[in-house]
Design a protein around this motif. Structure first.
Motif, PDB file in Angstrom:
ATOM      1  N   MET A 266       0.833  -1.221   0.000  1.00  0.00           N
ATOM      2  CA  MET A 266       0.000   0.000   0.000  1.00  0.00           C
ATOM      3  C   MET A 266       0.866   1.269   0.000  1.00  0.00           C
ATOM      4  O   MET A 266       0.645   2.181  -0.773  1.00  0.00           O
ATOM      5  CB  MET A 266      -0.912  -0.032   1.241  1.00  0.00           C
ATOM      6  CG  MET A 266      -1.937   1.079   1.296  1.00  0.00           C
ATOM      7  SD  MET A 266      -3.169   0.921  -0.030  1.00  0.00           S
ATOM      8  CE  MET A 266      -4.078   2.409   0.186  1.00  0.00           C
ATOM      9  N   GLU A 267       1.884   1.231   0.888  1.00  0.00           N
ATOM     10  CA  GLU A 267       2.766   2.399   0.980  1.00  0.00           C
ATOM     11  C   GLU A 267       3.541   2.610  -0.320  1.00  0.00           C
ATOM     12  O   GLU A 267       3.752   3.740  -0.753  1.00  0.00           O
ATOM     13  CB  GLU A 267       3.744   2.244   2.149  1.00  0.00           C
ATOM     14  CG  GLU A 267       3.203   2.862   3.412  1.00  0.00           C
ATOM     15  CD  GLU A 267       4.132   2.736   4.581  1.00  0.00           C
ATOM     16  OE1 GLU A 267       5.349   2.713   4.387  1.00  0.00           O
ATOM     17  OE2 GLU A 267       3.609   2.641   5.705  1.00  0.00           O
ATOM     18  N   THR A 268       3.948   1.472  -0.947  1.00  0.00           N
ATOM     19  CA  THR A 268       4.692   1.580  -2.209  1.00  0.00           C
ATOM     20  C   THR A 268       3.784   2.156  -3.294  1.00  0.00           C
ATOM     21  O   THR A 268       4.198   3.002  -4.086  1.00  0.00           O
ATOM     22  CB  THR A 268       5.181   0.175  -2.677  1.00  0.00           C
ATOM     23  OG1 THR A 268       5.535  -0.568  -1.533  1.00  0.00           O
ATOM     24  CG2 THR A 268       6.320   0.277  -3.636  1.00  0.00           C
ATOM     25  N   MET A 269       2.514   1.717  -3.304  1.00  0.00           N
ATOM     26  CA  MET A 269       1.566   2.234  -4.299  1.00  0.00           C
ATOM     27  C   MET A 269       1.406   3.740  -4.166  1.00  0.00           C
ATOM     28  O   MET A 269       1.385   4.481  -5.142  1.00  0.00           O
ATOM     29  CB  MET A 269       0.201   1.564  -4.104  1.00  0.00           C
ATOM     30  CG  MET A 269       0.001   0.337  -4.983  1.00  0.00           C
ATOM     31  SD  MET A 269      -1.528  -0.475  -4.591  1.00  0.00           S
ATOM     32  CE  MET A 269      -2.733   0.746  -5.035  1.00  0.00           C
ATOM     33  N   LEU A 270       1.304   4.166  -2.903  1.00  0.00           N
ATOM     34  CA  LEU A 270       1.134   5.594  -2.607  1.00  0.00           C
ATOM     35  C   LEU A 270       2.368   6.382  -3.064  1.00  0.00           C
ATOM     36  O   LEU A 270       2.256   7.415  -3.721  1.00  0.00           O
ATOM     37  CB  LEU A 270       0.929   5.764  -1.092  1.00  0.00           C
ATOM     38  CG  LEU A 270       0.098   6.946  -0.655  1.00  0.00           C
ATOM     39  CD1 LEU A 270      -1.337   6.769  -1.125  1.00  0.00           C
ATOM     40  CD2 LEU A 270       0.149   7.079   0.864  1.00  0.00           C
ATOM     41  N   ALA A 271       3.524   5.832  -2.728  1.00  0.00           N
ATOM     42  CA  ALA A 271       4.783   6.500  -3.106  1.00  0.00           C
ATOM     43  C   ALA A 271       4.895   6.585  -4.627  1.00  0.00           C
ATOM     44  O   ALA A 271       5.312   7.612  -5.173  1.00  0.00           O
ATOM     45  CB  ALA A 271       5.963   5.743  -2.510  1.00  0.00           C
ATOM     46  N   ASN A 272       4.479   5.514  -5.314  1.00  0.00           N
ATOM     47  CA  ASN A 272       4.535   5.526  -6.784  1.00  0.00           C
ATOM     48  C   ASN A 272       3.617   6.589  -7.356  1.00  0.00           C
ATOM     49  O   ASN A 272       3.963   7.303  -8.301  1.00  0.00           O
ATOM     50  CB  ASN A 272       4.118   4.157  -7.344  1.00  0.00           C
ATOM     51  CG  ASN A 272       5.206   3.130  -7.115  1.00  0.00           C
ATOM     52  OD1 ASN A 272       6.333   3.494  -6.788  1.00  0.00           O
ATOM     53  ND2 ASN A 272       4.864   1.863  -7.255  1.00  0.00           N
ATOM     54  N   MET A 273       2.417   6.660  -6.783  1.00  0.00           N
ATOM     55  CA  MET A 273       1.460   7.644  -7.281  1.00  0.00           C
ATOM     56  C   MET A 273       1.989   9.070  -7.069  1.00  0.00           C
ATOM     57  O   MET A 273       1.900   9.913  -7.972  1.00  0.00           O
ATOM     58  CB  MET A 273       0.107   7.477  -6.584  1.00  0.00           C
ATOM     59  CG  MET A 273      -0.861   8.536  -7.030  1.00  0.00           C
ATOM     60  SD  MET A 273      -2.562   8.146  -6.724  1.00  0.00           S
ATOM     61  CE  MET A 273      -2.821   6.752  -7.752  1.00  0.00           C
TER      62      MET A 273
END
Ligand code: SF4
Length: 308
Positions: free
Chosen positions: A1-8
């Motif tokens: 989830m955190e990686t997805m957020l960082a990617n976005m």
């Protein structure tokens, strides 16, 4: 989830750069949106700041009347918002018909409208004010009577501070639900829980709450207050987004919310919508030229009065 957020977030930053946008966010936006913004502030601060920016493309994070004010002061710039449904019930509580009715009923009495009003209403006003300068604007007008709207609580605060006879429009239905709904018991509870803390509230809260606070101020004034006192702890009576701004500005102080007050309209903006907005370059803010010309006069009058 955190990686997805960082990617976005990374993708948003890349889009912002490649498309040459500047992001402006209101103090009540979600923390993650404040963090990706180039500038965070109140509505007038952001609108005036936009006039000084070199970039001609603005992504604004807030609600519609604020985006319209930015467009009003920056007609040659492109302004886009991630969610056109993000609006302000307080601003929408007043209509041009009501303003005109009071104009006819009280000929010669100046009409002061809070910046939290629609562009159509601003076009009917004599002068605009913000929560930071409402008292000074009304005090500097000639005459004892002033028509003031749409926030009834700000109107009563201005009446208290200036001693003038304020006629509130639209009256009892003009309030910000976020500030109106603070519990009257909350300041008393806060005093018990945090006896060393100073309580600050926004002038849009009801009079009974203002009287229980140590400080009443706009979001901009709240951001200056901690530096002006020796207090280490503060209880904050405004929309919850302001806590993020205060904590970032004063990492050595402690801030507690007076209540968990959320503006669901402000919170319609999300990272996902920001991504889409930049990617597809939607939704562009447009304003009617004739209405803008009239509304601009009432905003200009505010700047003139503040220079006196
Ligand atoms: S916090 Fe109140 S005044 Fe501000 S946008 Fe929300 S409803 Fe409107």
């Amino acid at each position: 989830m955190e990686t997805m957020l960082a990617n976005m977030i990374e993708e948003i930053m890349e889009l912002k750069k490649s498309k040459d946008f500047v992001i402006l966010a209101h103090n009540y936006q979600l923390p993650e949106l404040q963090d990706i913004a180039d500038h965070v502030g109140d509505s007038l601060q952001l609108a005036t700041l936009a006039t000084q920016l070199e970039k001609s493309r603005i992504l604004f994070l807030g609600v519609d009347f604020m985006a319209e004010t930015i467009k009003l002061l920056n007609p040659d710039k492109t302004v886009i918002v991630p969610d056109p449904e993000a609006t302000c019930p307080l601003a929408n509580s007043l209509t041009p018909e009501i303003v005109e009715r009071y104009r006819n009923e009280f000929p010669g009495v100046p009409i002061v409208l809070y910046i939290n009003s629609t562009l159509e209403c601003k076009a009917f006003a004599d002068v605009i004010c913000t929560s930071a300068n409402a008292v000074e604007i009304v005090a500097r007008l000639d005459g004892q009577r002033v028509i003031f709207g749409p926030d009834k609580n700000l109107a009563s605060y201005v009446a208290e501070k200036t001693g003038k006879d304020i006629i509130p429009i639209p009256g009892e239905t003009g309030y910000c639900y976020v500030h109106e709904n603070f519990k009257i018991s909350s300041p008393l509870d806060a005093r018990r829980s945090y006896p060393e803390a100073k309580i600050m509230v926004h002038p849009e809260v009801p009079k009974e709450l203002r009287r229980l606070a140590d400080y009443v101020g706009s979001t901009g004034q709240m951001l200056r207050y901690p530096a002006a006192t020796d207090a280490r702890e503060f209880v904050v009576g405004t929309e919850i987004g302001m806590l993020h701004r205060l904590r970032k500005t004063f990492p050595d102080r402690i801030f507690y919310p007076l209540d968990h007050a959320i503006c669901s309209n402000m919170k319609l903006n999300t990272l996902e919508k920001v991504y889409r907005s930049l990617n597809e370059e939607v939704y562009e803010v447009t304003i009617d030229e004739e209405i803008a010309r009239k509304a601009f006069k009432s905003v200009r009058k505010m700047f003139e009065l503040m220079e006196r």
